[in-house]
Scaffold this motif. Sequence first.
Motif, PDB file in Angstrom:
ATOM      1  N   ILE A  21      45.964  49.465  38.541  1.00 37.54           N
ATOM      2  CA  ILE A  21      45.799  48.956  37.177  1.00 37.54           C
ATOM      3  C   ILE A  21      44.526  48.132  37.143  1.00 37.54           C
ATOM      4  O   ILE A  21      44.307  47.282  38.015  1.00 37.54           O
ATOM      5  N   GLU A  22      43.700  48.380  36.140  1.00 39.36           N
ATOM      6  CA  GLU A  22      42.433  47.667  36.019  1.00 39.36           C
ATOM      7  C   GLU A  22      42.468  46.630  34.902  1.00 39.36           C
ATOM      8  O   GLU A  22      43.082  46.852  33.859  1.00 39.36           O
ATOM      9  N   CYS A  23      41.768  45.556  35.129  1.00 42.30           N
ATOM     10  CA  CYS A  23      41.666  44.493  34.137  1.00 42.30           C
ATOM     11  C   CYS A  23      40.196  44.086  34.057  1.00 42.30           C
ATOM     12  O   CYS A  23      39.612  43.655  35.063  1.00 42.30           O
ATOM     13  N   ARG A  24      39.627  44.238  32.870  1.00 41.23           N
ATOM     14  CA  ARG A  24      38.202  43.939  32.684  1.00 41.23           C
ATOM     15  C   ARG A  24      37.992  42.901  31.598  1.00 41.23           C
ATOM     16  O   ARG A  24      38.610  42.977  30.535  1.00 41.23           O
ATOM     17  N   SER A  25      37.132  41.940  31.864  1.00 45.64           N
ATOM     18  CA  SER A  25      36.696  41.032  30.817  1.00 45.64           C
ATOM     19  C   SER A  25      35.422  41.625  30.222  1.00 45.64           C
ATOM     20  O   SER A  25      34.464  41.895  30.938  1.00 45.64           O
ATOM     21  N   LEU A  26      35.439  41.848  28.915  1.00 46.15           N
ATOM     22  CA  LEU A  26      34.363  42.628  28.290  1.00 46.15           C
ATOM     23  C   LEU A  26      33.192  41.772  27.822  1.00 46.15           C
ATOM     24  O   LEU A  26      32.064  42.251  27.735  1.00 46.15           O
ATOM     25  N   ASP A  27      33.440  40.522  27.488  1.00 48.08           N
ATOM     26  CA  ASP A  27      32.345  39.747  26.909  1.00 48.08           C
ATOM     27  C   ASP A  27      32.220  38.356  27.519  1.00 48.08           C
ATOM     28  O   ASP A  27      31.623  37.461  26.923  1.00 48.08           O
ATOM     29  N   PHE A  28      32.794  38.176  28.699  1.00 44.85           N
ATOM     30  CA  PHE A  28      32.612  36.904  29.392  1.00 44.85           C
ATOM     31  C   PHE A  28      32.836  37.130  30.881  1.00 44.85           C
ATOM     32  O   PHE A  28      33.384  38.161  31.305  1.00 44.85           O
ATOM     33  N   GLN A  29      32.408  36.178  31.666  1.00 46.74           N
ATOM     34  CA  GLN A  29      32.575  36.272  33.109  1.00 46.74           C
ATOM     35  C   GLN A  29      33.879  35.590  33.503  1.00 46.74           C
ATOM     36  O   GLN A  29      34.041  34.387  33.274  1.00 46.74           O
ATOM     37  N   ALA A  30      34.762  36.360  34.048  1.00 46.73           N
ATOM     38  CA  ALA A  30      36.091  35.863  34.391  1.00 46.73           C
ATOM     39  C   ALA A  30      36.084  35.338  35.822  1.00 46.73           C
ATOM     40  O   ALA A  30      36.205  36.104  36.775  1.00 46.73           O
ATOM     41  N   THR A  31      35.937  34.059  35.966  1.00 44.08           N
ATOM     42  CA  THR A  31      35.945  33.489  37.307  1.00 44.08           C
ATOM     43  C   THR A  31      37.350  33.492  37.904  1.00 44.08           C
ATOM     44  O   THR A  31      37.504  33.511  39.125  1.00 44.08           O
ATOM     45  N   THR A  32      38.351  33.462  37.044  1.00 42.29           N
ATOM     46  CA  THR A  32      39.735  33.480  37.518  1.00 42.29           C
ATOM     47  C   THR A  32      40.519  34.520  36.740  1.00 42.29           C
ATOM     48  O   THR A  32      40.396  34.611  35.522  1.00 42.29           O
ATOM     49  N   MET A  33      41.300  35.300  37.460  1.00 40.50           N
ATOM     50  CA  MET A  33      42.188  36.260  36.808  1.00 40.50           C
ATOM     51  C   MET A  33      43.608  36.059  37.316  1.00 40.50           C
ATOM     52  O   MET A  33      43.811  35.668  38.466  1.00 40.50           O
ATOM     53  N   LEU A  74      32.826  39.610  38.582  1.00 32.88           N
ATOM     54  CA  LEU A  74      33.194  38.640  37.557  1.00 32.88           C
ATOM     55  C   LEU A  74      33.778  39.286  36.313  1.00 32.88           C
ATOM     56  O   LEU A  74      34.163  38.580  35.384  1.00 32.88           O
ATOM     57  N   THR A  75      33.841  40.598  36.282  1.00 35.57           N
ATOM     58  CA  THR A  75      34.386  41.262  35.105  1.00 35.57           C
ATOM     59  C   THR A  75      35.524  42.225  35.425  1.00 35.57           C
ATOM     60  O   THR A  75      36.055  42.854  34.516  1.00 35.57           O
ATOM     61  N   LEU A  76      35.895  42.345  36.676  1.00 34.20           N
ATOM     62  CA  LEU A  76      36.903  43.344  37.022  1.00 34.20           C
ATOM     63  C   LEU A  76      37.844  42.835  38.102  1.00 34.20           C
ATOM     64  O   LEU A  76      37.424  42.329  39.138  1.00 34.20           O
ATOM     65  N   SER A  77      39.139  43.006  37.819  1.00 32.98           N
ATOM     66  CA  SER A  77      40.164  42.793  38.837  1.00 32.98           C
ATOM     67  C   SER A  77      41.095  43.991  38.800  1.00 32.98           C
ATOM     68  O   SER A  77      41.322  44.570  37.732  1.00 32.98           O
ATOM     69  N   THR A  78      41.618  44.366  39.954  1.00 27.36           N
ATOM     70  CA  THR A  78      42.563  45.479  40.003  1.00 27.36           C
ATOM     71  C   THR A  78      43.832  45.060  40.724  1.00 27.36           C
ATOM     72  O   THR A  78      43.810  44.241  41.645  1.00 27.36           O
ATOM     73  N   LEU A  79      44.924  45.612  40.243  1.00 25.08           N
ATOM     74  CA  LEU A  79      46.228  45.448  40.890  1.00 25.08           C
ATOM     75  C   LEU A  79      46.677  46.840  41.318  1.00 25.08           C
ATOM     76  O   LEU A  79      46.765  47.743  40.479  1.00 25.08           O
ATOM     77  N   THR A  80      46.938  47.010  42.601  1.00 26.24           N
ATOM     78  CA  THR A  80      47.447  48.278  43.102  1.00 26.24           C
ATOM     79  C   THR A  80      48.869  48.089  43.588  1.00 26.24           C
ATOM     80  O   THR A  80      49.111  47.258  44.473  1.00 26.24           O
ATOM     81  N   VAL A  81      49.774  48.828  42.982  1.00 27.03           N
ATOM     82  CA  VAL A  81      51.167  48.814  43.417  1.00 27.03           C
ATOM     83  C   VAL A  81      51.299  49.929  44.444  1.00 27.03           C
ATOM     84  O   VAL A  81      51.185  51.116  44.120  1.00 27.03           O
ATOM     85  N   THR A  82      51.504  49.561  45.677  1.00 27.80           N
ATOM     86  CA  THR A  82      51.548  50.556  46.756  1.00 27.80           C
ATOM     87  C   THR A  82      52.977  51.011  47.004  1.00 27.80           C
ATOM     88  O   THR A  82      53.932  50.236  46.861  1.00 27.80           O
ATOM     89  N   SER A  83      53.107  52.283  47.361  1.00 27.90           N
ATOM     90  CA  SER A  83      54.416  52.858  47.659  1.00 27.90           C
ATOM     91  C   SER A  83      55.448  52.408  46.622  1.00 27.90           C
ATOM     92  O   SER A  83      56.447  51.742  46.935  1.00 27.90           O
ATOM     93  N   ALA A  84      55.155  52.752  45.390  1.00 27.77           N
ATOM     94  CA  ALA A  84      55.980  52.268  44.279  1.00 27.77           C
ATOM     95  C   ALA A  84      57.406  52.801  44.365  1.00 27.77           C
ATOM     96  O   ALA A  84      57.648  53.931  44.795  1.00 27.77           O
ATOM     97  N   HIS A  85      58.332  51.971  43.930  1.00 26.57           N
ATOM     98  CA  HIS A  85      59.736  52.339  43.850  1.00 26.57           C
ATOM     99  C   HIS A  85      60.238  52.051  42.448  1.00 26.57           C
ATOM    100  O   HIS A  85      59.633  51.276  41.707  1.00 26.57           O
ATOM    101  N   PRO A  86      61.360  52.650  42.074  1.00 20.81           N
ATOM    102  CA  PRO A  86      61.866  52.434  40.706  1.00 20.81           C
ATOM    103  C   PRO A  86      62.027  50.960  40.334  1.00 20.81           C
ATOM    104  O   PRO A  86      61.812  50.605  39.173  1.00 20.81           O
ATOM    105  N   GLU A  87      62.358  50.124  41.295  1.00 22.87           N
ATOM    106  CA  GLU A  87      62.519  48.699  40.971  1.00 22.87           C
ATOM    107  C   GLU A  87      61.202  48.004  40.642  1.00 22.87           C
ATOM    108  O   GLU A  87      61.197  46.861  40.169  1.00 22.87           O
TER     109      GLU A  87
END
Lengths: 115, 116
Positions: A21-33, A74-87
């Motif tokens: 899953i990607e998360c991008r800040s489009l018009d500012f620099q995201a120092t913290t996500m 500063l504009t992109l963070s990603t979350l990877t869910v590895t070996s996903a399970h129904p829970e």
Amino acid sequence: GAVVSQHPSRVICKSGTSVKIECRSLDFQATTMFWYRQFPKQSLMLMATSNEGSKATYEQGVEKDKFLINHASLTLSTLTVTSAHPEDSSFYICSARGPRNTEAFFGQGTRLTVV
Amino acid sequence: GDSVTQMEGPVTLSEEAFLTINCTYTATGYPSLFWYVQYPGEGLQLLLKATKADDKGSNKGFEATYRKETTSFHLEKGSVQVSDSAVYFCALSDRPASGGSYIPTFGRGTSLIVHP
């Protein structure tokens, strides 16, 4: 307000596969996500906090090897869910904050369904 | 640690009724306070905020006043509409005593249902 774009908005995957899953800040620099998981009946659970260029800080009880967070720019963070399970099926929301903001701006959320 | 307590929902109102959603907080520092709104299937949007005591945040007819003496930030609207139906989250943002980043703390959310 500032714009944070989260993608995809919905994803269905098979058990055992990984999802990014990607998360991008489009018009500012995201120092913290921040990455949240939202459970039924609305409550938001903070999963982890990441500062650009640093390793993420995970909340107690969140498996860092299962939920991989990368904040390489500063504009992109990603979350990877590895070996996903129904829970792992849930609504995942990212938020981002710039260096001078006290408020966080949220992405649209990602509905993950693991079948 | 910091915490935010919101009234339990759902809150069910008729259109044009007066709305109050209570929110109280505990914090070690001098937090900024926020209300966020989440429409069905979407992420959270900032509705309003207040950064110091006695400040009033307002937006789209909603208001909330930062009351330090009662540690409260109640959300009000004089006349709700069906389109206001959503989940409302009270939140605070405080710098930890040990320094570091502001980390938002959220209440559990209050669902508002407005009937025509």
